[in-house]
Scaffold this active site. Structure first.
Site, PDB file in Angstrom:
ATOM      1  N   LYS A 141      56.504  44.744  44.228  1.00 18.27           N
ATOM      2  CA  LYS A 141      55.132  44.259  44.427  1.00 18.27           C
ATOM      3  C   LYS A 141      55.030  42.760  44.113  1.00 18.27           C
ATOM      4  CE  LYS A 141      50.826  43.658  44.727  1.00 18.27           C
ATOM      5  NZ  LYS A 141      50.147  43.591  46.004  1.00 18.27           N
ATOM      6  N   CYS A 159      46.334  37.721  43.229  1.00 14.55           N
ATOM      7  CA  CYS A 159      47.688  38.203  43.557  1.00 14.55           C
ATOM      8  C   CYS A 159      48.661  37.037  43.659  1.00 14.55           C
ATOM      9  CB  CYS A 159      47.666  38.998  44.855  1.00 14.55           C
ATOM     10  SG  CYS A 159      46.838  40.578  44.677  1.00 14.55           S
TER      11      CYS A 159
HETATM   12  N1  LIG Z   1      42.099  43.276  44.914  1.00 16.14           N
HETATM   13  C1  LIG Z   1      43.217  43.305  45.623  1.00 16.14           C
HETATM   14  O1  LIG Z   1      43.234  42.965  46.795  1.00 16.14           O
HETATM   15  C2  LIG Z   1      44.497  43.793  44.991  1.00 16.14           C
HETATM   16  C3  LIG Z   1      45.591  44.024  45.838  1.00 16.14           C
HETATM   17  C4  LIG Z   1      46.752  44.520  45.283  1.00 16.14           C
HETATM   18  C5  LIG Z   1      46.820  44.745  43.916  1.00 16.14           C
HETATM   19  N2  LIG Z   1      45.752  44.499  43.114  1.00 16.14           N
HETATM   20  C6  LIG Z   1      45.881  44.760  41.686  1.00 16.14           C
HETATM   21  O2  LIG Z   1      45.067  45.878  41.357  1.00 16.14           O
HETATM   22  C7  LIG Z   1      44.590  45.753  40.001  1.00 16.14           C
HETATM   23  C8  LIG Z   1      43.076  45.868  40.001  1.00 16.14           C
HETATM   24  O3  LIG Z   1      42.559  44.804  40.753  1.00 16.14           O
HETATM   25  P1  LIG Z   1      41.060  44.772  41.280  1.00 16.14           P
HETATM   26  O4  LIG Z   1      41.022  43.681  42.297  1.00 16.14           O
HETATM   27  O5  LIG Z   1      40.615  46.113  41.654  1.00 16.14           O
HETATM   28  O6  LIG Z   1      40.295  44.325  39.944  1.00 16.14           O
HETATM   29  P2  LIG Z   1      38.704  44.249  39.715  1.00 16.14           P
HETATM   30  O7  LIG Z   1      38.489  43.199  38.703  1.00 16.14           O
HETATM   31  O8  LIG Z   1      38.007  44.188  41.031  1.00 16.14           O
HETATM   32  O9  LIG Z   1      38.340  45.671  39.093  1.00 16.14           O
HETATM   33  C9  LIG Z   1      38.844  46.136  37.917  1.00 16.14           C
HETATM   34  C10 LIG Z   1      37.804  47.038  37.267  1.00 16.14           C
HETATM   35  O10 LIG Z   1      38.406  47.602  36.095  1.00 16.14           O
HETATM   36  C11 LIG Z   1      37.405  47.693  35.099  1.00 16.14           C
HETATM   37  N3  LIG Z   1      38.048  47.844  33.798  1.00 16.14           N
HETATM   38  C12 LIG Z   1      38.560  46.917  32.974  1.00 16.14           C
HETATM   39  N4  LIG Z   1      39.095  47.494  31.889  1.00 16.14           N
HETATM   40  C13 LIG Z   1      38.931  48.833  32.024  1.00 16.14           C
HETATM   41  C14 LIG Z   1      39.278  49.944  31.233  1.00 16.14           C
HETATM   42  N5  LIG Z   1      39.932  49.796  30.087  1.00 16.14           N
HETATM   43  N6  LIG Z   1      38.907  51.165  31.651  1.00 16.14           N
HETATM   44  C15 LIG Z   1      38.250  51.319  32.829  1.00 16.14           C
HETATM   45  N7  LIG Z   1      37.897  50.301  33.625  1.00 16.14           N
HETATM   46  C16 LIG Z   1      38.251  49.059  33.233  1.00 16.14           C
HETATM   47  C17 LIG Z   1      36.593  46.436  35.276  1.00 16.14           C
HETATM   48  O11 LIG Z   1      35.316  46.563  34.689  1.00 16.14           O
HETATM   49  C18 LIG Z   1      36.559  46.312  36.810  1.00 16.14           C
HETATM   50  O12 LIG Z   1      35.412  46.940  37.364  1.00 16.14           O
HETATM   51  C19 LIG Z   1      45.116  44.400  39.507  1.00 16.14           C
HETATM   52  O13 LIG Z   1      46.321  44.584  38.839  1.00 16.14           O
HETATM   53  C20 LIG Z   1      45.382  43.649  40.790  1.00 16.14           C
HETATM   54  O14 LIG Z   1      46.371  42.662  40.632  1.00 16.14           O
HETATM   55  C21 LIG Z   1      44.593  44.025  43.637  1.00 16.14           C
END
Ligand SMILES: NC(=O)c1ccc[n+]([C@@H]2O[C@H](COP(=O)([O-])OP(=O)(O)OC[C@H]3O[C@@H](n4cnc5c(N)ncnc54)[C@H](O)[C@@H]3O)[C@@H](O)[C@H]2O)c1
Length: 426
Positions: free
Chosen positions: A205, A259
């Protein structure tokens, strides 16, 4: 058949669409978030992020009774962790959210459960950081509790389509974990699913995003070089890419998002003595906002007193509302530190920025420079004649090669392009 129960930790850009997708495919999903606003909204069938068609899918999932939200985990067959993994100021992975989410699920784990990390994480996260926490459940890891990593590749703006159709890599702490996790994702995934070890999946990843970051850094370095050599980088790249084995990426005002601008640092942190090109690429991409500012200084050097720069777009990529790690925010910070600049911003996707103007005419009011920072489709047909009327000086700086030079010049603007030097040939 028993209805599968899935507890998704984190209801952001990844966790919410994943939850809704499982729910509309017949699973019972409990979406968990520490943010009460997100939980309250979801329970009403509403969403707090922008993603095409997600609202419709979430509404359907909530109405069906298959998707509910809570601030605490529930017992389930599978636990998916989709919490943020940002970097700290000193460019180290901040794993505190993954630790907190893993700890939170321990009391709810039962024999036969799966725990799946979806968050992008440094290699070794599942084995070194999560397993010691999961062992507190008393379950035998790999025999009674199946653990793995299923990294996410979706593109914001196309998340729902890509969730289903992208190929996936699933890494398990042992083969049976990988197989069980694959069977779960087959609920909705049409793409190929490739099984591997958990550490390989983690590495894959971040390598994918590192590949893209390094290649953009090359394009950005070429943009600076072409400005100095006196040619147009966009034309150079277009022509060089006619070579059957060359595919140079596009330059721009920097690289953002959570990312590309983040993940390569996870490799640098793990192997600082080895990750030389990766670190230099990150720094090259991070240098672009300052480079854009240097070009602005040059374009506006003859204007005395405070100069107004009108920035079109502040998100990290086009056609979405996501501003995380946006290089345009960094550019605004750099401009903010200068007393000789006034800033105005217009982004149709972002309503809350402190410099946000009312509309495209308002943003251009008394301006000395329109800066095309994000190539939102919305900016394709700018009302340039009307904008020109309210401007003090008609300069247009395109950092994306998005608008047609002649068209901009025909509206009375001086046109400048990132990566285009002054021609030295006659
Ligand atoms: N957004 C993308 O396009 C994308 C793509 C690939 C990978 N990712 C990865 O996916 C992961 C999540 O990214 P995202 O974009 O969804 O993040 P985001 O910030 O949109 O959402 C994360 C959510 O998790 C919640 N959160 C934080 N701590 C928590 C806990 N202890 N228990 C429950 N909820 C909790 C936050 O309140 C938030 O709503 C990251 O590692 C990111 O790198 C994201």
């Amino acid at each position: 058949m028993n209805q599968k129960k899935i507890c998704v930790m984190g209801l952001g850009y990844i966790g919410l669409p994943t939850s809704a997708m499982f729910a509309i495919h017949g699973c019972k999903v409990i979406g968990v978030d520490v943010n009460e606003k997100v939980v309250d909204a979801l329970n009403k069938g509403e969403i707090t992020i922008e993603e095409p068609y997600l609202d419709i899918m979430v509404q359907a999932a909530v109405r069906s009774g298959n998707l509910i939200a809570d601030t605490k985990p529930h017992e389930a067959d599978a636990f998916i962790i989709a919490v943020p993994t940002p970097i700290t100021k000193d460019k180290k992975a901040d794993m505190s959210y993954v630790i907190a989410a893993t700890e939170a699920i321990v009391p709810y784990l039962r024999k036969g459960n799966m725990v799946i990390l979806e968050s992008t994480s440094p290699p070794g996260t599942v084995e070194e950081l999560m397993l010691p926490i999961l062992e507190k459940s008393g379950l035998k890891i790999g025999e009674e509790l199946y653990v793995g990593h299923s990294p996410e590749r979706v593109l914001p703006g196309k998340i729902l389509w890509e969730l289903v159709n992208n190929n996936r890599i699933i890494g398990g702490i042992n083969r049976i974990s990988a197989e069980k996790i694959r069977d779960l994702y087959k609920t909705f995934v049409n793409g190929e699913i490739y099984l591997t070890t958990v550490r390989t999946a983690e590495m894959c990843k971040i390598v994918e995003n590192t590949f893209r970051d390094v290649n953009i850094a090359l394009a950005n370095e070429l943009a600076k070089i072409c400005e100095s050599v006196g040619v147009d980088v966009w034309e150079v790249i277009e022509l060089a890419n006619k070579h059957p084995r060359v595919n140079i990426h596009q330059p721009g005002p920097g690289v953002g998002g959570h990312c590309l601008a983040v993940d390569p640092w996870f490799i640098v942190e793990k192997t600082p003595d080895l990750a030389k090109i990766i670190e230099l690429s990150r720094k090259t991409n991070d240098s672009m906002p300052q480079h854009v500012l240097n070009r602005i200084d040059e374009i506006l050097k003859d204007i005395k007193g405070t100069k107004k720069v009108s920035i079109l777009g502040i998100t990290y990529k086009p056609n979405i509302d996501d501003m995380r790690e946006s290089p345009i925010i960094e550019l605004i910070n750099l401009l903010d530190r200068r007393e000789d600049y006034e800033i105005s911003v217009y982004d149709p996707y972002v309503k809350t920025h402190k410099y946000q103007a009312k509309d495209l005419i308002d943003v251009a009011q008394n301006s000395d420079l329109l800066l095309l920072a994000v190539h939102h489709d919305y900016f394709k047909n700018l009302p340039l004649s009307d904008m020109a009327k309210v401007m003090r000086n008609r300069n247009f700086f395109d950092t994306r090669n998005f608008l047609n030079k002649e068209e901009v010049e025909n509206k009375g603007f001086k046109y400048f392009l990132l990566g285009q030097g002054k021609s030295k040939t006659k």
